[in-house]
Every structure is written in structure tokens, then in C-alpha cells.
Design an enzyme around this catalytic site. Structure first.
Site, PDB file in Angstrom:
ATOM      1  N   ASP A  45      40.918 -30.098-167.394  1.00 45.19           N
ATOM      2  CA  ASP A  45      41.245 -29.225-168.455  1.00 45.19           C
ATOM      3  C   ASP A  45      41.512 -29.287-169.614  1.00 45.19           C
ATOM      4  OD1 ASP A  45      45.089 -27.899-167.391  1.00 45.19           O
ATOM      5  OD2 ASP A  45      44.894 -28.560-168.881  1.00 45.19           O
ATOM      6  N   ASP A  72      36.945 -27.787-171.525  1.00 44.23           N
ATOM      7  CA  ASP A  72      37.090 -25.848-172.733  1.00 44.23           C
ATOM      8  C   ASP A  72      36.786 -25.002-171.181  1.00 44.23           C
ATOM      9  OD1 ASP A  72      37.846 -23.261-173.150  1.00 44.23           O
ATOM     10  OD2 ASP A  72      37.142 -24.152-175.713  1.00 44.23           O
ATOM     11  N   ASN A  99      42.086 -21.788-160.498  1.00 45.29           N
ATOM     12  CA  ASN A  99      43.491 -21.774-161.225  1.00 45.29           C
ATOM     13  C   ASN A  99      43.494 -21.580-162.403  1.00 45.29           C
ATOM     14  OD1 ASN A  99      45.980 -22.504-161.144  1.00 45.29           O
ATOM     15  ND2 ASN A  99      45.463 -23.737-162.919  1.00 45.29           N
ATOM     16  N   TYR A 164      44.919  -9.985-170.250  1.00 44.83           N
ATOM     17  CA  TYR A 164      45.178 -10.648-168.963  1.00 44.83           C
ATOM     18  C   TYR A 164      44.951  -9.467-168.119  1.00 44.83           C
ATOM     19  CZ  TYR A 164      47.936 -13.716-166.502  1.00 44.83           C
ATOM     20  OH  TYR A 164      48.588 -14.694-165.042  1.00 44.83           O
ATOM     21  N   LYS A 168      43.204 -10.464-164.124  1.00 44.18           N
ATOM     22  CA  LYS A 168      43.432 -10.587-163.619  1.00 44.18           C
ATOM     23  C   LYS A 168      43.439  -9.548-162.261  1.00 44.18           C
ATOM     24  CE  LYS A 168      44.560 -15.506-163.794  1.00 44.18           C
ATOM     25  NZ  LYS A 168      44.131 -16.239-162.951  1.00 44.18           N
ATOM     26  N   VAL A 197      56.075 -17.910-162.082  1.00 45.69           N
ATOM     27  CA  VAL A 197      56.494 -18.974-160.749  1.00 45.69           C
ATOM     28  C   VAL A 197      56.852 -19.966-162.736  1.00 45.69           C
ATOM     29  CG1 VAL A 197      55.172 -21.112-160.342  1.00 45.69           C
ATOM     30  CG2 VAL A 197      54.743 -18.918-159.630  1.00 45.69           C
ATOM     31  N   THR A 199      57.054 -22.334-164.557  1.00 46.15           N
ATOM     32  CA  THR A 199      55.754 -23.738-165.261  1.00 46.15           C
ATOM     33  C   THR A 199      57.033 -24.346-166.250  1.00 46.15           C
ATOM     34  OG1 THR A 199      54.708 -22.251-166.281  1.00 46.15           O
ATOM     35  CG2 THR A 199      54.032 -22.723-163.793  1.00 46.15           C
TER      36      THR A 199
END
Length: 257
Positions: A45, A72, A99, A164, A168, A197, A199
Site C-alpha cells: 500500500d 507505489d 484490490n 476509472y 474498471k 461501499v 469506506t
């Protein structure tokens, strides 16, 4: 941590798992879920502080502390080096969870070639090269499981993130395009596509009154999706209980799409 009554998968005990973007959000729930199953987990991460805190929480809960490294993922050689170092520490990986992602908002008019490349470098490229890195070890094991995180945002025609959406939407192509090749070595590959979700990032940046109304209007089930809801599906697909599941998309969105 996962609830005490969470489903147990004996096949995950002692299994080596690598997760990209595992320091926070959905990734952290996935890392915690595997650790609670007794798996040996490694993750990367970019957020060093969040990663260190997560590793501490897992150890405090009585589970084996995960191997982790700041990385990264836009730097593919660095990502592949991290996977190699983690494998050297833990052994070959039987499970890979792709992920990592970033859903920064942007308009069509604002996109430059450099910005487009940077979005693809986060949201698309790492998955292929992570798979490339772990497959030799999975072949040595005689099989494995890859879980790619997709999204329902582009399927629901969500706006405000065209780059994005492009990245995806390609996840299912990656999954289906590799299923036959990997399947010959008993390596399964599937997509998990989350809905909206809750988060910390999503709550802080996007969940306002209009968002609450959108949830009520579009979800078939009441309540809000949590990171552990996505982790639960990932754990199942990584386990031997999903031994004949491959080339599929599994949507966890409370019935939005």
C-alpha cells in the site's frame, strides 16, 4: 476485524495470500479477513501509516502479523520486486487479490494524456503484472486463485470518473481473457464487483444527503455495504469451496445493478 461468527474456511489455514492496496478500506478488510482465517498474508500500500496501524491491529487480535511494504503500484518493477520479496519471506503465493484502485473524480474535458496514463497506471496495469509475478509460484503449488476487484460504477453508468470507468470495465476482460490459460494449471480467476461501499474515504468525500437518497432509491436491500461484505466474497472465492468457480463476475452491491 471480521465478526466472531464469520464463516470459516479450513482450506485457507496457512495459505499464502498477496493483496494489493491492502492498507485501508476494502483492502484492509480483505487482509484482516484472511489473517483471521489463519492465512499468511502479505500486502502493499502507498499509505505507510495506515498499513502499520493495520498490521498492529491484526497482531493485537492474536493473528499472525502480515508482511507489508510501502509500494507505489504505478511503479511496476517496484510492485514485482515487493511480490518477490514477500514470496521469499513467506513462500509462493496461492492467492492473489488485485484490490488497489483510486476513484478520483474528473471531467471528460479535464483529462490529459498524462492524467489518463496515471489513472490507468493505478487502476489497470498493476493487476496484470501482479498476476504475471505470482503465477509461476501457483503452478509450483499445483493451483491457486486470483480475485480481481471490479466495480459496478461503470455498469450503473456512474458519472464523474471516465478514466476509472474505462479501467474498471477492463477487469472482466482480464479475468475472462486469462481464465482458459490459467485454468490449465488449476488456477482460478474471478472478478468481485462491489457496489457503493462505505469506506472512510467514501463517507468523507461523497456520502451527503443526496447520496443517502441515492442509496435508498437504487439498492434493493436496506442498510449500507461495508468493506467486510466484499471481503466475505473474496474469502469464499479464494477457498477450496469455490474450486469450480472461474471466469465469473460476482457482484456484491445490495441489488443496485
Amino acid at each position: 476485524m471480521p465478526p466472531a461468527d464469520a464463516t470459516r474456511y479450513p482450506s485457507l489455514q496457512g495459505r499464502n495470500v498477496f493483496v494489493t492496496g491492502g492498507g485501508s478500506g476494502i483492502g484492509a478488510a480483505i487482509v484482516q479477513g484472511f489473517a483471521a482465517q489463519g492465512a499468511r498474508v502479505a500486502f502493499v500500500d502507498i499509505d505507510e501509516a495506515a498499513s502499520r496501524q493495520l498490521a498492529g491491529r491484526i497482531a493485537e487480535a492474536g493473528h499472525a502479523a502480515p508482511w507489508w511494504q510501502r509500494c507505489d503500484v504505478r511503479d511496476i518493477p517496484a510492485l514485482q520486486q515487493a511480490i518477490a520479496e514477500a514470496a521469499q519471506a513467506l513462500g509462493d503465493f496461492s492467492v492473489l487479490v488485485n484490490n488497489v484502485a483510486s476513484d478520483d473524480r474528473h471531467t471528460l474535458e479535464s483529462v490529459t494524456p498524462a492524467y489518463y496514463d496515471e489513472r490507468i497506471a493505478i487502476n489497470q496495469r498493476p493487476a496484470l503484472f501482479a498476476i504475471q509475478s505470482v503465477v509461476p509460484g501457483m503452478r509450483r503449488h499445483g493451483g491457486g486463485a486470483v480475485v480481481n476487484l471490479g466495480s459496478t460504477g461503470w455498469q450503473a453508468k456512474g458519472s464523474g470518473y471516465p478514466c476509472y470507468a474505462i479501467a474498471k470495465s477492463s477487469v472482466n476482460g482480464l479475468t475472462r481473457g486469462l481464465a482458459k490459460t490459467l485454468g490449465a494449471d488449476r488456477i482460478r480467476i474471478n472478478t468481485v464487483s462491489p457496489g457503493w461501499v462505505m469506506t472512510e474515504r467514501q463517507i468523507a468525500l461523497w456520502l451527503d444527503e443526496a447520496g443517502e437518497q441515492e442509496l435508498q432509491r437504487n439498492q434493493c436491500l436496506p442498510g449500507k455495504l461495508q468493506p467486510q461484505d466484499i471481503a466475505a466474497m473474496v474469502l469464499f472465492l479464494a477457498s477450496d469451496d469455490a474450486a469450480m468457480c472461474t471466469a465469473q463476475e460476482f457482484t456484491v452491491d445490495a441489488g443496485w445493478v
